[in-house]
Scaffold this motif. Sequence first.
Motif, PDB file in Angstrom:
ATOM      1  N   PHE A 193       0.859  -1.297   0.015  1.00 20.43           N
ATOM      2  CA  PHE A 193      -0.131  -0.136  -0.113  1.00 20.43           C
ATOM      3  C   PHE A 193       0.859   1.179  -0.021  1.00 20.43           C
ATOM      4  O   PHE A 193       0.708   2.320  -0.565  1.00 20.43           O
ATOM      5  CB  PHE A 193      -0.972   0.031   1.073  1.00 20.43           C
ATOM      6  CG  PHE A 193      -1.835   0.975   1.238  1.00 20.43           C
ATOM      7  CD1 PHE A 193      -2.855   1.040   0.318  1.00 20.43           C
ATOM      8  CD2 PHE A 193      -1.771   2.293   2.146  1.00 20.43           C
ATOM      9  CE1 PHE A 193      -4.082   1.827   0.289  1.00 20.43           C
ATOM     10  CE2 PHE A 193      -3.118   2.962   1.805  1.00 20.43           C
ATOM     11  CZ  PHE A 193      -3.906   3.010   1.276  1.00 20.43           C
ATOM     12  N   ASP A 194       1.977   1.320   0.773  1.00 22.44           N
ATOM     13  CA  ASP A 194       2.864   2.394   0.928  1.00 22.44           C
ATOM     14  C   ASP A 194       3.565   2.644  -0.680  1.00 22.44           C
ATOM     15  O   ASP A 194       3.275   3.787  -0.764  1.00 22.44           O
ATOM     16  CB  ASP A 194       4.096   1.998   1.869  1.00 22.44           C
ATOM     17  CG  ASP A 194       3.974   2.060   3.158  1.00 22.44           C
ATOM     18  OD1 ASP A 194       2.815   2.720   3.628  1.00 22.44           O
ATOM     19  OD2 ASP A 194       4.634   1.551   3.981  1.00 22.44           O
ATOM     20  N   ARG A 195       3.814   1.404  -1.310  1.00 23.93           N
ATOM     21  CA  ARG A 195       4.457   1.779  -2.704  1.00 23.93           C
ATOM     22  C   ARG A 195       3.265   2.462  -3.350  1.00 23.93           C
ATOM     23  O   ARG A 195       3.714   3.290  -4.400  1.00 23.93           O
ATOM     24  CB  ARG A 195       4.737   0.495  -3.310  1.00 23.93           C
ATOM     25  CG  ARG A 195       6.053   0.158  -2.617  1.00 23.93           C
ATOM     26  CD  ARG A 195       6.659  -1.146  -3.330  1.00 23.93           C
ATOM     27  NE  ARG A 195       5.913  -2.235  -3.353  1.00 23.93           N
ATOM     28  CZ  ARG A 195       5.774  -3.215  -2.536  1.00 23.93           C
ATOM     29  NH1 ARG A 195       6.429  -3.365  -1.356  1.00 23.93           N
ATOM     30  NH2 ARG A 195       4.909  -4.347  -2.595  1.00 23.93           N
ATOM     31  N   ARG A 196       2.006   2.040  -3.259  1.00 28.29           N
ATOM     32  CA  ARG A 196       0.885   2.552  -4.332  1.00 28.29           C
ATOM     33  C   ARG A 196       0.397   3.919  -4.019  1.00 28.29           C
ATOM     34  O   ARG A 196       0.139   4.766  -4.868  1.00 28.29           O
ATOM     35  CB  ARG A 196      -0.086   1.508  -4.289  1.00 28.29           C
ATOM     36  CG  ARG A 196      -0.036   0.139  -4.826  1.00 28.29           C
ATOM     37  CD  ARG A 196      -1.132  -0.699  -5.086  1.00 28.29           C
ATOM     38  NE  ARG A 196      -0.519  -2.001  -5.599  1.00 28.29           N
ATOM     39  CZ  ARG A 196      -1.477  -2.794  -6.076  1.00 28.29           C
ATOM     40  NH1 ARG A 196      -2.743  -2.605  -6.399  1.00 28.29           N
ATOM     41  NH2 ARG A 196      -0.989  -3.922  -6.430  1.00 28.29           N
ATOM     42  N   VAL A 197       0.478   4.235  -2.747  1.00 30.63           N
ATOM     43  CA  VAL A 197       0.013   5.677  -2.307  1.00 30.63           C
ATOM     44  C   VAL A 197       1.223   6.645  -2.471  1.00 30.63           C
ATOM     45  O   VAL A 197       0.941   7.802  -2.218  1.00 30.63           O
ATOM     46  CB  VAL A 197      -0.581   5.595  -0.833  1.00 30.63           C
ATOM     47  CG1 VAL A 197      -1.885   4.889  -1.103  1.00 30.63           C
ATOM     48  CG2 VAL A 197       0.401   5.339   0.168  1.00 30.63           C
ATOM     49  N   ARG A 198       2.495   6.240  -2.577  1.00 27.69           N
ATOM     50  CA  ARG A 198       3.536   6.988  -2.761  1.00 27.69           C
ATOM     51  C   ARG A 198       3.394   8.108  -3.659  1.00 27.69           C
ATOM     52  O   ARG A 198       3.661   9.477  -3.834  1.00 27.69           O
ATOM     53  CB  ARG A 198       4.850   6.346  -3.079  1.00 27.69           C
ATOM     54  CG  ARG A 198       6.136   7.337  -2.751  1.00 27.69           C
ATOM     55  CD  ARG A 198       7.351   6.178  -2.887  1.00 27.69           C
ATOM     56  NE  ARG A 198       7.336   5.182  -1.909  1.00 27.69           N
ATOM     57  CZ  ARG A 198       7.790   4.069  -1.960  1.00 27.69           C
ATOM     58  NH1 ARG A 198       8.100   3.600  -2.853  1.00 27.69           N
ATOM     59  NH2 ARG A 198       7.529   3.262  -0.770  1.00 27.69           N
ATOM     60  N   ARG A 199       2.675   7.689  -4.926  1.00 21.46           N
ATOM     61  CA  ARG A 199       2.255   8.685  -5.934  1.00 21.46           C
ATOM     62  C   ARG A 199       1.528  10.051  -5.603  1.00 21.46           C
ATOM     63  O   ARG A 199       1.550  11.062  -6.154  1.00 21.46           O
ATOM     64  CB  ARG A 199       1.644   7.932  -7.039  1.00 21.46           C
ATOM     65  CG  ARG A 199       0.401   7.568  -6.998  1.00 21.46           C
ATOM     66  CD  ARG A 199      -0.088   6.804  -8.304  1.00 21.46           C
ATOM     67  NE  ARG A 199      -1.432   6.136  -8.055  1.00 21.46           N
ATOM     68  CZ  ARG A 199      -2.524   6.863  -8.028  1.00 21.46           C
ATOM     69  NH1 ARG A 199      -2.732   7.832  -7.953  1.00 21.46           N
ATOM     70  NH2 ARG A 199      -3.714   6.075  -7.644  1.00 21.46           N
ATOM     71  N   ARG A 220       3.689   6.564   5.278  1.00 21.10           N
ATOM     72  CA  ARG A 220       2.846   5.767   6.018  1.00 21.10           C
ATOM     73  C   ARG A 220       2.133   6.284   7.164  1.00 21.10           C
ATOM     74  O   ARG A 220       1.050   6.409   7.366  1.00 21.10           O
ATOM     75  CB  ARG A 220       3.569   4.355   6.611  1.00 21.10           C
ATOM     76  CG  ARG A 220       2.679   3.572   7.612  1.00 21.10           C
ATOM     77  CD  ARG A 220       3.421   2.254   7.850  1.00 21.10           C
ATOM     78  NE  ARG A 220       3.692   1.534   6.585  1.00 21.10           N
ATOM     79  CZ  ARG A 220       4.402   0.471   6.775  1.00 21.10           C
ATOM     80  NH1 ARG A 220       4.741   0.008   8.054  1.00 21.10           N
ATOM     81  NH2 ARG A 220       4.626  -0.312   5.609  1.00 21.10           N
ATOM     82  N   SER A 221       2.934   7.423   7.928  1.00 23.70           N
ATOM     83  CA  SER A 221       2.319   7.923   9.140  1.00 23.70           C
ATOM     84  C   SER A 221       1.165   8.645   8.792  1.00 23.70           C
ATOM     85  O   SER A 221       0.109   8.994   9.189  1.00 23.70           O
ATOM     86  CB  SER A 221       3.298   8.842   9.954  1.00 23.70           C
ATOM     87  OG  SER A 221       4.053   9.603   9.115  1.00 23.70           O
ATOM     88  N   GLN A 222       1.329   9.516   7.350  1.00 18.29           N
ATOM     89  CA  GLN A 222       0.362  10.392   7.184  1.00 18.29           C
ATOM     90  C   GLN A 222      -0.930   9.767   6.491  1.00 18.29           C
ATOM     91  O   GLN A 222      -2.040   9.939   6.891  1.00 18.29           O
ATOM     92  CB  GLN A 222       0.899  11.179   5.703  1.00 18.29           C
ATOM     93  CG  GLN A 222       2.072  12.185   6.104  1.00 18.29           C
ATOM     94  CD  GLN A 222       2.748  12.697   4.982  1.00 18.29           C
ATOM     95  OE1 GLN A 222       2.658  12.460   4.074  1.00 18.29           O
ATOM     96  NE2 GLN A 222       3.101  13.955   5.099  1.00 18.29           N
TER      97      GLN A 222
END
Length: 141
Positions: free
Chosen positions: A6-12, A17-19
């Motif tokens: 999920f971290d990788r996908r929301v990086r864009r 992660r904390s946010q």
Amino acid sequence: MMRAAFDRRVRRLGLTRSQWLVLSLLHRRPGVSQSELAEMLEVERAAAGRMVDRLERRNWLVRRPDRLDRRVNRLYLTAEADAVQAEMGRIAVELLDDAMAGLGAEEREALSDMLERVKAQLQGMSPRAASSPDARPGLSP
């Protein structure tokens, strides 16, 4: 592994992660105080304060004074953050579909049922459930 994916996908979206954890918590519990947020995240109040400051600078949350206690600010997502939250939801659904792609419909249903039972068992074991006279296992928090 799911959080890392999920971290990788929301990086864009420019999210750490904390946010995304803060946004998710405030989406589910709008109006919590910064101290309550720190407790839910299991971090120090100062660390939670820095996260809140960063999200406030991005115009993703606002602090509003508590009606009863001027010393307390309540945290709320902005409309811009609601849009980010909606996109996070779409990403989560897509990720879950990708993760479950190797399972048939019956296997998915069985897995979901088993996980719900494990969740109910864990909720029944929580200190909050044990101390609450009307707490019943299986109910969502």
